[in-house]
Design a protein around this motif. Structure first.
Motif, PDB file in Angstrom:
ATOM      1  N   VAL A  17      68.233  46.968  19.853  1.00  0.00           N
ATOM      2  CA  VAL A  17      67.367  47.391  20.964  1.00  0.00           C
ATOM      3  C   VAL A  17      66.417  46.248  21.323  1.00  0.00           C
ATOM      4  O   VAL A  17      66.083  45.412  20.484  1.00  0.00           O
ATOM      5  CB  VAL A  17      66.553  48.681  20.640  1.00  0.00           C
ATOM      6  CG1 VAL A  17      67.464  49.857  20.424  1.00  0.00           C
ATOM      7  CG2 VAL A  17      65.609  48.474  19.474  1.00  0.00           C
ATOM      8  N   HIS A 284      73.249  56.264  26.567  1.00  0.00           N
ATOM      9  CA  HIS A 284      73.653  55.061  25.816  1.00  0.00           C
ATOM     10  C   HIS A 284      73.642  55.288  24.312  1.00  0.00           C
ATOM     11  O   HIS A 284      73.656  54.330  23.538  1.00  0.00           O
ATOM     12  CB  HIS A 284      72.687  53.908  26.125  1.00  0.00           C
ATOM     13  CG  HIS A 284      72.507  53.637  27.574  1.00  0.00           C
ATOM     14  ND1 HIS A 284      71.382  54.014  28.284  1.00  0.00           N
ATOM     15  CD2 HIS A 284      73.329  53.045  28.469  1.00  0.00           C
ATOM     16  CE1 HIS A 284      71.511  53.654  29.538  1.00  0.00           C
ATOM     17  NE2 HIS A 284      72.683  53.067  29.679  1.00  0.00           N
ATOM     18  N   VAL A 285      73.567  56.553  23.897  1.00  0.00           N
ATOM     19  CA  VAL A 285      73.419  56.838  22.464  1.00  0.00           C
ATOM     20  C   VAL A 285      74.458  57.861  22.032  1.00  0.00           C
ATOM     21  O   VAL A 285      74.805  58.760  22.806  1.00  0.00           O
ATOM     22  CB  VAL A 285      72.011  57.419  22.156  1.00  0.00           C
ATOM     23  CG1 VAL A 285      71.749  57.431  20.653  1.00  0.00           C
ATOM     24  CG2 VAL A 285      70.919  56.641  22.874  1.00  0.00           C
ATOM     25  N   ASN A 297      74.106  52.860  19.151  1.00  0.00           N
ATOM     26  CA  ASN A 297      73.698  52.395  20.472  1.00  0.00           C
ATOM     27  C   ASN A 297      74.993  51.972  21.161  1.00  0.00           C
ATOM     28  O   ASN A 297      75.589  50.962  20.786  1.00  0.00           O
ATOM     29  CB  ASN A 297      72.744  51.198  20.281  1.00  0.00           C
ATOM     30  CG  ASN A 297      72.369  50.526  21.589  1.00  0.00           C
ATOM     31  OD1 ASN A 297      72.821  50.936  22.658  1.00  0.00           O
ATOM     32  ND2 ASN A 297      71.543  49.486  21.492  1.00  0.00           N
ATOM     33  N   ALA A 301      70.897  50.927  24.974  1.00  0.00           N
ATOM     34  CA  ALA A 301      69.928  52.008  24.687  1.00  0.00           C
ATOM     35  C   ALA A 301      68.562  51.422  24.345  1.00  0.00           C
ATOM     36  O   ALA A 301      68.466  50.338  23.761  1.00  0.00           O
ATOM     37  CB  ALA A 301      70.428  52.859  23.514  1.00  0.00           C
ATOM     38  N   ILE A 306      67.011  56.496  21.707  1.00  0.00           N
ATOM     39  CA  ILE A 306      67.667  56.798  20.427  1.00  0.00           C
ATOM     40  C   ILE A 306      66.874  57.870  19.682  1.00  0.00           C
ATOM     41  O   ILE A 306      67.441  58.822  19.135  1.00  0.00           O
ATOM     42  CB  ILE A 306      67.825  55.503  19.588  1.00  0.00           C
ATOM     43  CG1 ILE A 306      68.808  54.559  20.291  1.00  0.00           C
ATOM     44  CG2 ILE A 306      68.300  55.829  18.169  1.00  0.00           C
ATOM     45  CD1 ILE A 306      68.897  53.163  19.696  1.00  0.00           C
TER      46      ILE A 306
END
Ligand code: NAP
Length: 333
Positions: A17, A284-285, A297, A301, A306
């Motif tokens: 991330v 995106h998770v 991920n 993400a 998350i």
């Protein structure tokens, strides 16, 4: 010592991330640590494999670049080994296996550093770091002094230690002292590991490590390809009576004895799968399709996304089973 200001953390956390840290200090020696200014917020960073940044970190991250493994003593049955905090954990396991030393092999392939191992007492396949840790050498922030804690003073528990509690934010692990066995001590209680090891011949530290890595590779996503931080949740430990009640409703539910008396360990992955979340992706998770303990991920993400996803998984398990899932990953807010 390397100091980086306003640094991107994308390559320094296995979730991948984006977040920035005001300062990152990479240290190699105790003398260097003694010169670091710890005023304001700070945090130690290992391999970044068990951490989730939900926003920029406005303080100092301290990361060990201290390498080196040495034998510090031995007797007829055991060898004492000191490894410095920045040694890659799996390199340490390999080093032990190459010398025929027993004790670390079930922990092969766990991402991270030696310095991070005692913090959450890393564990896998029926073994835990505490089983081989003799003591932990720490730098005391503020006092600038050295503190060596014998294992019995580290309050090791399931993915837990004094370093996550009373000593949180007070010390930095500089090195770990281990005791490894020269005598064969195969720990093959986990059925899958026993089966896989048998494929490689006689159990040795090296064959068991190979078996562990082979199983891990077949089930776990590679963080260099898919962002993740290993197990996102801990296996819940509940009262035996609660485990019995649940087992009566769900006879297929795995239940294991817990270390604590009167408690049972449930498999978080099974609960998540039964709650319908294994393989599910939102935005995106997602939950990894082969291993329900792992939040991934899927690309792009944010840490906040998350966390929001993980909260939904926790709610689903709570609603279906009445069981609370605790996170194993360190969430930095
Ligand atoms: P698994 O073999 O599918 O088993 C599911 C769960 O049942 C595991 O979490 C394990 O608990 C428990 N279990 C299985 N056999 C057991 C036995 N004989 N006695 C007591 N408990 C037993 O597990 P998996 O998900 O593939 O993971 C395999 C091992 O690697 C586990 O030990 C797991 O903790 C470890 N692992 C750790 C991470 C991490 O990031 N920390 C990531 C992946 C896997 P335990 O988890 O308490 O062992």
């Amino acid at each position: 010592m390397n100091i980086h200001d306003n640094i991107s953390l994308r390559g320094l956390n296995s979730f991948g991330v984006e977040a920035r840290a005001a300062r990152l200090v990479e240290w190699e020696s105790e003398d260097e640590l003694a010169t670091v200014c710890f005023d304001g917020r700070w945090m130690a960073l290992g391999g970044g494999n068990n951490i989730l940044f939900t926003k920029d970190f406005d303080g100092t991250l301290v990361k060990s670049a201290a390498r080196g493994i040495e034998i510090t003593g031995q007797d007829a049955g055991s060898v004492s080994v000191r490894a410095r905090a920045g040694v890659d954990w799996n390199d340490f396991v390999t080093w032990c296996g190459e010398r025929g030393l027993w004790g670390a092999e079930n922990l092969a392939g766990i991402p991270g550093t030696v310095g991070a191992a005692p913090i959450q007492n890393i564990g896998a396949y029926g073994a835990e770091a505490k089983d081989i840790i003799a003591s932990v050498e720490c730098f005391v922030v503020g006092g600038g002094t050295r503190l060596t804690l014998a294992a019995e003073h580290c309050a090791f528990g399931y993915r837990d230690s004094v370093f996550k509690r009373e000593l949180r934010g007070k010390v930095i692990v500089m090195a770990v002292n281990f005791v490894l066995s020269k005598e064969p001590r195969p720990n093959l209680h986990y059925a899958a590991l026993a089966e896989k090891t048998a494929e490689f011949g006689e159990p040795t530290p090296e064959s068991i490590s190979r078996a562990v890595i082979s199983i891990r590779d077949s089930k776990l996503p590679d963080p260099s390809k898919t962002g993740n931080a290993g197990s996102f949740f801990k296996n819940p430990v509940v009262d035996v009576a609660i485990a019995h009640e649940l087992a009566a409703i769900y006879p297929a539910m795995p239940v294991y004895p817990a270390v604590e008396r009167g408690k049972s360990k449930l498999a978080a992955g099974w609960l998540i799968e039964q709650a319908g979340w294994k393989g599910r992706v939102e935005g995106h998770v997602g939950i990894h399709p082969k291993q329900a303990l792992i939040v991934v991920n899927t690309g792009g993400a944010t840490g906040a996304e998350i966390v929001e996803f993980a909260r939904k998984v926790q709610s689903a398990v709570r609603e279906k089973f009445g069981v609370e899932l605790e996170t194993e990953v360190n969430i930095v807010c």
